[in-house]
Design a protein around this motif. Structure first.
Motif, mmCIF file in Angstrom:
data_model
loop_
_atom_site.group_PDB
_atom_site.id
_atom_site.type_symbol
_atom_site.label_atom_id
_atom_site.label_comp_id
_atom_site.label_asym_id
_atom_site.label_seq_id
_atom_site.Cartn_x
_atom_site.Cartn_y
_atom_site.Cartn_z
ATOM 1 N N LEU A 216 73.621 73.584 -5.980
ATOM 2 C CA LEU A 216 74.595 74.746 -6.192
ATOM 3 C C LEU A 216 74.607 75.353 -4.897
ATOM 4 C CD1 LEU A 216 73.384 76.151 -9.887
ATOM 5 C CD2 LEU A 216 75.336 74.577 -9.252
ATOM 6 N N PRO A 217 75.716 76.138 -4.580
ATOM 7 C CA PRO A 217 76.056 76.949 -3.337
ATOM 8 C C PRO A 217 75.109 78.101 -3.376
ATOM 9 C CG PRO A 217 78.155 76.239 -4.535
ATOM 10 C CD PRO A 217 76.892 75.832 -5.461
ATOM 11 N N ALA A 218 74.697 78.448 -2.337
ATOM 12 C CA ALA A 218 73.823 79.550 -1.889
ATOM 13 C C ALA A 218 74.380 80.697 -2.757
ATOM 14 C CB ALA A 218 73.268 79.683 -0.630
ATOM 15 N N GLY A 219 73.865 81.572 -3.164
ATOM 16 C CA GLY A 219 74.380 82.839 -3.852
ATOM 17 C C GLY A 219 75.197 82.554 -5.067
ATOM 18 N N SER A 220 75.388 81.413 -5.596
ATOM 19 C CA SER A 220 76.028 81.278 -6.740
ATOM 20 C C SER A 220 75.367 81.547 -8.074
ATOM 21 C CB SER A 220 76.692 79.880 -6.869
ATOM 22 O OG SER A 220 75.414 78.892 -7.098
ATOM 23 N N THR A 221 76.037 82.084 -9.259
ATOM 24 C CA THR A 221 75.282 82.232 -10.218
ATOM 25 C C THR A 221 75.617 81.068 -11.382
ATOM 26 O OG1 THR A 221 75.772 84.587 -9.945
ATOM 27 C CG2 THR A 221 75.374 83.817 -12.375
ATOM 28 N N LEU A 222 74.553 80.612 -12.034
ATOM 29 C CA LEU A 222 74.411 79.590 -13.007
ATOM 30 C C LEU A 222 74.450 80.528 -14.499
ATOM 31 C CD1 LEU A 222 74.368 76.716 -14.052
ATOM 32 C CD2 LEU A 222 71.954 76.882 -13.560
ATOM 33 N N ALA A 223 75.359 80.247 -15.328
ATOM 34 C CA ALA A 223 75.385 80.804 -16.607
ATOM 35 C C ALA A 223 74.395 79.585 -17.325
ATOM 36 C CB ALA A 223 76.534 81.007 -17.079
ATOM 37 N N VAL A 224 73.296 80.092 -18.316
ATOM 38 C CA VAL A 224 72.533 79.344 -19.129
ATOM 39 C C VAL A 224 72.790 79.748 -20.428
ATOM 40 C CG1 VAL A 224 70.420 78.491 -19.435
ATOM 41 C CG2 VAL A 224 70.903 79.036 -17.046
ATOM 42 N N ILE A 225 73.414 78.670 -21.044
ATOM 43 C CA ILE A 225 73.594 79.020 -22.272
ATOM 44 C C ILE A 225 72.487 78.501 -23.244
ATOM 45 C CG2 ILE A 225 75.040 78.235 -24.577
ATOM 46 C CD1 ILE A 225 77.559 77.605 -22.529
ATOM 47 N N ASP A 226 72.030 79.279 -24.419
ATOM 48 C CA ASP A 226 70.848 79.086 -25.300
ATOM 49 C C ASP A 226 71.074 77.716 -25.521
ATOM 50 O OD1 ASP A 226 69.803 81.557 -24.938
ATOM 51 O OD2 ASP A 226 70.681 82.383 -26.846
ATOM 52 N N PHE A 227 69.958 76.784 -25.522
ATOM 53 C CA PHE A 227 70.036 75.577 -26.019
ATOM 54 C C PHE A 227 70.149 75.404 -27.310
ATOM 55 C CE2 PHE A 227 66.994 74.878 -22.101
ATOM 56 C CZ PHE A 227 67.896 75.024 -21.260
ATOM 57 N N ARG A 228 70.469 74.388 -27.819
ATOM 58 C CA ARG A 228 70.414 74.027 -29.201
ATOM 59 C C ARG A 228 69.131 73.692 -30.142
ATOM 60 N NH1 ARG A 228 72.726 68.360 -30.814
ATOM 61 N NH2 ARG A 228 70.445 68.001 -30.563
ATOM 62 N N ASP A 229 68.642 73.969 -30.997
ATOM 63 C CA ASP A 229 67.329 73.737 -31.519
ATOM 64 C C ASP A 229 67.364 72.240 -31.906
ATOM 65 O OD1 ASP A 229 66.803 76.526 -31.591
ATOM 66 O OD2 ASP A 229 66.644 76.500 -33.964
ATOM 67 N N CYS A 230 66.187 71.819 -31.716
ATOM 68 C CA CYS A 230 65.736 70.201 -32.106
ATOM 69 C C CYS A 230 66.259 70.213 -33.519
ATOM 70 C CB CYS A 230 64.592 69.811 -31.832
ATOM 71 S SG CYS A 230 63.128 70.536 -32.500
ATOM 72 N N THR A 231 66.875 69.089 -34.029
ATOM 73 C CA THR A 231 67.298 68.763 -35.238
ATOM 74 C C THR A 231 66.517 67.741 -36.006
ATOM 75 O OG1 THR A 231 68.806 67.410 -34.404
ATOM 76 C CG2 THR A 231 69.497 69.623 -34.747
ATOM 77 N N ILE A 232 65.116 67.930 -35.756
ATOM 78 C CA ILE A 232 64.404 66.635 -36.294
ATOM 79 C C ILE A 232 64.054 67.045 -37.880
ATOM 80 C CG2 ILE A 232 62.169 65.556 -36.648
ATOM 81 C CD1 ILE A 232 62.268 66.085 -33.348
ATOM 82 N N PRO A 233 64.504 66.410 -38.748
ATOM 83 C CA PRO A 233 64.156 66.838 -40.261
ATOM 84 C C PRO A 233 62.687 67.119 -40.520
ATOM 85 C CG PRO A 233 65.551 64.745 -39.979
ATOM 86 C CD PRO A 233 64.991 64.910 -38.793
ATOM 87 N N ASP A 234 62.455 67.967 -41.344
ATOM 88 C CA ASP A 234 61.103 68.573 -41.743
ATOM 89 C C ASP A 234 60.349 69.023 -40.745
ATOM 90 O OD1 ASP A 234 61.894 68.209 -44.447
ATOM 91 O OD2 ASP A 234 61.663 66.025 -44.235
ATOM 92 N N GLN A 235 60.912 69.211 -39.310
ATOM 93 C CA GLN A 235 59.823 69.574 -38.326
ATOM 94 C C GLN A 235 59.881 70.969 -38.086
ATOM 95 O OE1 GLN A 235 59.066 67.009 -35.116
ATOM 96 N NE2 GLN A 235 59.170 68.763 -33.541
ATOM 97 N N GLU A 236 59.145 72.042 -38.718
ATOM 98 C CA GLU A 236 59.275 73.415 -38.713
ATOM 99 C C GLU A 236 59.253 73.886 -37.292
ATOM 100 O OE1 GLU A 236 56.073 75.049 -41.093
ATOM 101 O OE2 GLU A 236 56.813 73.886 -42.840
ATOM 102 N N ASP A 237 58.810 73.326 -36.502
ATOM 103 C CA ASP A 237 58.669 73.907 -35.239
ATOM 104 C C ASP A 237 60.156 74.004 -34.388
ATOM 105 O OD1 ASP A 237 56.223 74.421 -35.247
ATOM 106 O OD2 ASP A 237 55.295 72.685 -33.974
ATOM 107 N N CYS A 238 60.759 73.110 -34.945
ATOM 108 C CA CYS A 238 62.568 73.031 -34.334
ATOM 109 C C CYS A 238 63.118 74.412 -34.573
ATOM 110 C CB CYS A 238 63.351 71.934 -35.157
ATOM 111 S SG CYS A 238 62.858 70.181 -34.414
ATOM 112 N N VAL A 239 62.834 74.989 -35.534
ATOM 113 C CA VAL A 239 63.471 76.435 -35.738
ATOM 114 C C VAL A 239 63.098 77.317 -34.592
ATOM 115 C CG1 VAL A 239 63.679 78.416 -36.991
ATOM 116 C CG2 VAL A 239 63.479 76.284 -38.176
ATOM 117 N N GLY A 240 64.060 77.716 -33.650
ATOM 118 C CA GLY A 240 63.608 78.579 -32.755
ATOM 119 C C GLY A 240 63.388 78.053 -31.471
ATOM 120 N N SER A 241 63.404 76.665 -31.439
ATOM 121 C CA SER A 241 62.984 75.951 -30.303
ATOM 122 C C SER A 241 63.867 75.998 -29.134
ATOM 123 C CB SER A 241 62.768 74.378 -30.562
ATOM 124 O OG SER A 241 64.034 73.739 -31.115
ATOM 125 N N GLY A 242 65.208 76.137 -29.590
ATOM 126 C CA GLY A 242 66.375 76.339 -28.502
ATOM 127 C C GLY A 242 66.087 77.739 -27.546
#
Length: 180
Positions: free
Chosen positions: A33-59
């Motif tokens: 990335l060029p010096a001084g540039s800004t990188l916007a970071v969109i909140d990541f998607r949560d993992c979508t593994i069925p019945d894995q409670e830790d996926c909630v909020g993982s993003g």
């Protein structure tokens, strides 16, 4: 006969070389990335593994780790962007680029946590392993071209954490974007 074998060998070699590239994967040569540039970071998607409670909020958790690590860059700046769709919903790369463009950013990171598992410290669970996995993509918003893609996963016995694994992954991404 020797000529036919030689011709067959040459054709096989050409076929192997031609099939060696995967058109679905971008050819990323210089993600810096060029010096001084800004990188916007969109909140990541949560993992979508069925019945894995830790996926909630993982993003959100993964995004926080990446933002913390990337904010130490002396080359570029990072700016968090709220996810414009639900935490479990897919956000296409085209939509992420359009969203960042509407917000006035030149570069955007879109990604997803693909595995996130924290072992609870319950007696008898010593054999379970902590897990974390992520895929992130960085785009030039002006032309929509992918500059960089990083997919990584890790596992560790108790004593580590998904956050520590993600921090290491974020450090690798930072090094690539800074061209270290």
């Amino acid at each position: 006969m020797k000529r036919n074998l030689w011709l067959l060998a040459c054709l096989s070699a050409l076929l192997a070389v031609g099939c060696g590239s995967d058109p679905s994967k971008p050819e990323v040569h210089n993600p810096k990335l060029p010096a001084g540039s800004t990188l916007a970071v969109i909140d990541f998607r949560d993992c979508t593994i069925p019945d894995q409670e830790d996926c909630v909020g993982s993003g959100k958790a993964g995004t926080a780790v990446f933002l913390n690590q990337l904010s130490s860059s002396t080359v570029f700046h990072v700016q968090p962007l709220d996810r414009p769709v639900d935490a479990k919903a897919d956000l296409s790369d085209d939509a992420a680029v359009a969203y960042a463009k509407a917000k006035g950013y030149a570069y955007v990171m879109n990604g997803e946590i693909t595995d996130y598992y924290k072992v609870s410290f319950i007696p008898g669970t010593w054999w379970r392993k902590e897990r974390a996995a992520v895929t992130v993509r960085v785009f030039n918003v002006a032309d929509g071209k992918m500059l960089y893609v990083h997919t990584d996963s890790d596992t560790a016995h108790q004593g580590s954490s998904p956050e520590e694994m993600l921090k290491s992954m974020a450090s690798d991404v930072q090094d690539a974007l800074e061209d270290n």
